[in-house]
Write a protein that holds these residues in place. Structure first.
Motif, PDB file in Angstrom:
ATOM      1  N   TYR A  69      -6.912   7.845   9.179  1.00  0.00           N
ATOM      2  CA  TYR A  69      -5.528   7.919   9.995  1.00  0.00           C
ATOM      3  C   TYR A  69      -5.891   9.144  11.131  1.00  0.00           C
ATOM      4  O   TYR A  69      -5.940   8.898  12.240  1.00  0.00           O
ATOM      5  N   THR A  94      -4.879   3.124   4.158  1.00  0.00           N
ATOM      6  CA  THR A  94      -4.597   4.894   4.458  1.00  0.00           C
ATOM      7  C   THR A  94      -5.179   5.508   3.545  1.00  0.00           C
ATOM      8  O   THR A  94      -5.641   6.425   3.972  1.00  0.00           O
ATOM      9  N   GLU A 107       0.538   5.189   7.632  1.00  0.00           N
ATOM     10  CA  GLU A 107       0.046   6.323   8.522  1.00  0.00           C
ATOM     11  C   GLU A 107       1.231   7.516   8.424  1.00  0.00           C
ATOM     12  O   GLU A 107       1.011   8.387   8.730  1.00  0.00           O
TER      13      GLU A 107
END
Lengths: 393, 217, 161
Positions: free
Chosen positions: B37, C51, C138
């Motif tokens: 991310y 993630t 996220e």
């Protein structure tokens, strides 16, 4: 490390008359082993997290140091800074003693573990027996932790782990007996020395009985080390975190250390007793090489344990106890008697042993080939799925 | 029967473990799907493709992230405030000099008022999009922004009108209010005068009529 | 270690030691398995493949004693608020809290409900507020990065003035 142990061993032999020198030498050896154990436990925790990540299509820790290799140091630093909590109703003395006992139980086994063909911290002629008995300390530690925490989850976890480990010690010991019968010794040096370099000279392929004994040993050792699929003492879904629910900070790290170091102990025992120690064929054998080969074999076994953990689901308590008392123990008795009879037959017909070993080796290779082909098929399938199903295009 | 099932179970256990192990080993050789991310921009599909090479997709265009208000085209109709199910929008407005604006949908509108306070409390907002639908000019929209972490709850409120603008608008609004009041007063006076004149006329007319009636009688 | 906390004056060595200790704490934020409502599902998903919180060294722990980070994920009802407080009390210092989602920030959609606590900061101190209903994975990762930044800056051994 090997050189250190060797030189220190020399010092012990040379200056055994002086108690101070012997004491210092022993201290150095134990410090070296402690260092090795910490590095192994920490490194294994990192390897386990990475392997687990990849098996779940994740990455795993990769932010601390190059590729996250210093993750265990961050964990250790953090745990050292945590507040040391002791619950109000806890039995303070036992609460403090329990992690140490667990740690000693595993640390003690390193005294007799081989580090290759010629290296031992101490070469005990009853090495296997000592190993089996010292591991029992872990049970006491866990039960103590569970009881002294004054927490019902801890107590249940402690009771479960005591029941499990006491039960599974029996198949572990019994499954080692055929090999002891074969080699006629309890010393790791002689157990390794009795085996050859080629796979069919290893103890595991000596007869069908040692072959099955190996699997019994492996399963039972997994259960004794509280590893999945036998990790019910710390099953998060039932007991919060089992016997170590109330432990925080460094006390928890002791349990953590014991668990991961135990992993290496299982791998090393399996490598030494069943998988031919550090022998290497074609005259390549030397001291250093045997060290590397031995480590490779041990860590391969550790990898299999990790791999099993992230594949198989957890057993139920009653299923696990049934497996131990109704299947593994009778089976290991059968293996013991079978091996005894096989030894008699081998004594009469010497050529039979190499034939049986070769046949077993062939079976192993066939299963391996089949397995590899399945893996290849699965890789293809997973790649196809990755490209076509997830994108939705 | 019992014994047969027993061995069948053992066989099933062994083969399923065999297959399971092969599947988990195979996944070691397949690339993980993880989107790393902070290194990968996930805010749109195209941006994500730059640093990521996998099957997952970035955020869609209609993602409902943080709300953004274009104050230039906001006519302060307060429809969004009314539509909000949890009252997280607060609007106060003043009159401004009239101007023609073109909304996001292309329609031109006369802007009469402008907000001097347009606060959205992101700690309450549930990103439902009910405020976006009724907006006549398309001033309030969802962006694909999602990083709005604060260490204090009061900082979670997005205040769209800046303090300087607010002061300016307030001053101008006061002037306009005075002008308006003046204009209104003038208008009222004019109207009054007109009304009076009309009333007079009517009175006269009725007088004339009554007189005419009277004469007729 | 506890006896050393907040014990020393500022100094260049201690600043560096503190920084190293802070790095250790920041990169090993074990969070507690503690989902209260729909944000809990998103929290589990954040630990999943897309993630992967494990990248930051954050793994779930089942017991509050071993966890450093409490992610309050979901609507905190008045009945649960007592438990949240208890669990926070059971966590060992140093401990951090992320308030995840509108419900735990302020009560959110349910703020007028008779049984809902309007903001988890009324019972426990919160380090990072994360808006969203629920926040995407996220966003939770970004909140964890924010906590890490905060942890690294924190003087642990030096006197907190």
């Amino acid at each position: 490390m090997d050189i250190l142990i060797q030189t220190i061993g020399d010092i012990i032999n040379a200056d055994l008359g002086s108690p101070l020198a012997a004491f210092i030498a022993l201290l150095l050896v134990s410090l070296a082993i402690l260092g090795f154990m910490s590095l192994t436990a920490g490194g294994l925790s990192f390897i386990e997290r990475r392997v687990a990540g990849r098996m779940q299509s994740r990455i795993g820790p990769n932010r601390v140091g190059p590729q996250g290799i210093l993750q265990f140091m961050a964990d250790g630093l953090k745990c050292a800074q945590k507040e040391d909590l002791i619950p109000d109703g806890a039995d303070r003395l036992l609460f403090k003693l329990a992690p140490v006992l667990c740690f000693i139980g595993v640390f003690g086994t390193f005294a007799v573990l081989p580090w290759g063909n010629g290296f031992f911290a101490s070469e005990l002629n009853v090495g296997l027996l000592y190993l089996m008995s010292v591991t029992s300390l872990v049970v006491i530690g866990m039960l103590m932790a569970g009881w002294s925490s004054n927490n019902k989850w801890s107590l249940l976890g402690g009771m479960r782990s005591a029941a499990q480990m006491v039960s599974y010690e029996i198949p572990v010991a019994l499954s080692l007996l055929p090999v002891i019968l074969l080699c006629g010794s309890l010393s790791f040096k002689e157990l390794i020395g009795a085996q050859g370099a080629m796979p069919w000279d290893w103890n595991i392929l000596n007869s069908p009985f040692t072959f099955i004994s190996f699997f019994i040993f492996f399963l039972a050792a997994l259960a004794e080390g509280n590893r999945t699929p036998f990790d019910i003492p710390e099953g998060e879904s039932e007991l919060v975190a089992g016997y170590c629910t109330e432990y925080s900070g460094l006390r928890f790290v002791f349990f953590f250390f014991a668990e991961w170091a135990n992993l290496y102990v299982i791998g090393a025992v399996a490598a030494a007793v069943f998988l031919g120690g550090g022998h290497l064929p074609f005259g390549l054998e030397s001291d250093i090489v045997s060290l590397l080969v031995f480590f490779a074999k041990s860590f391969f076994m550790v990898f299999i344990i990790i791999w099993l953990r992230w594949t198989l689901p957890r057993f139920r308590v009653d299923q696990m106890m049934t497996l131990c008392w109704k299947t593994l123990i009778p089976l290991s008795f059968v293996m013991l008697f079978g091996q005894a009879i096989t030894l008699l037959i081998y004594h009469e017909l010497t050529f039979l042993q190499s034939i049986v070993s070769l046949v077993l080796f062939a079976i192993c290779v066939l299963v391996g080939v089949k397995f590899v082909s399945r893996v290849l098929v699965n890789i293809k399938e997973q790649k196809y799925k990755m490209m076509h199903t997830l994108t939705g295009s | 029967m019992g014994l047969g099932n027993y061995f069948k179970d053992i066989k099933a256990g062994l083969t399923s473990a065999f297959e399971g192990m092969s599947i988990s080993l195979a996944s070691l050789f397949v690339r993980p799907v993880t989107v790393q991310y902070p290194d990968v921009d996930v805010k749109s599909d195209e941006a994500m493709r730059e640093n990521y090479n996998g099957p997952l997709r970035g955020m869609p265009d209609n993602y409902r992230g943080l709300l953004d208000v274009d104050l230039e085209i906001c006519i302060s109709c307060k429809l969004c405030e009314k539509a909000c199910p949890i009252d997280c929008i607060l609007i106060e407005d003043v009159k401004i000099d009239k101007k023609q604006i073109v909304g996001r949908n292309g329609k031109s509108t006369m802007k009469m008022k402008s907000p001097i306070q347009f606060d959205i409390d992101n700690s309450k907002c549930m990103f439902c999009g009910l405020c976006v639908d009724p907006c006549p000019t398309g001033a309030i929209v969802h962006t694909n922004e999602f990083e709005f972490n604060r260490s204090d709850r009061s900082q979670l409120i997005s205040r769209f009108v800046k303090a300087d603008d607010r002061a300016q608008l307030k001053v101008r609004g006061a002037e306009i209010a005075i002008e308006d009041a003046k204009a209104k007063a003038e208008k009222a006076a004019k109207k009054k005068a007109e009304a009076e004149a009309k009333a007079k006329e009517e009175e006269e007319a009725s007088k004339d009529q009554s007189e005419a009636k009277g004469t007729k009688e | 270690m506890k006896s050393l906390v907040n014990h020393f004056e500022d100094g260049i060595i201690l600043t560096n030691v503190d920084y190293a200790l802070g790095l250790g704490r920041a990169h090993s934020l074990w969070y507690m398995l503690f989902g209260l409502a729909c944000c809990g599902i998103e929290m589990m998903q954040t630990g999943g493949p897309r993630t992967d919180l494990d990248r930051f060294g954050a793994v779930p722990r089942a017991t509050p004693r071993q966890s450093d980070l409490m992610i309050v994920a979901g609507t905190v009802t008045l009945k649960m608020a007592e438990r949240v407080k208890l669990l926070y009390g059971q966590m060992a210092e140093p401990r951090y809290v992320i308030s995840m989602g509108s419900c735990s920030n302020s009560g959110g959609l349910f703020q007028c409900g008779y049984s809902v606590l309007n903001g988890v900061d009324k019972v426990i101190p919160v380090d990072v507020y994360l808006p969203g209903c629920p926040p995407r994975p996220e966003a939770l990762a970004s909140a964890i990065i924010d906590v890490q930044k905060k942890v690294v800056r924190e003087p642990h051994l030096r006197k907190n003035v």
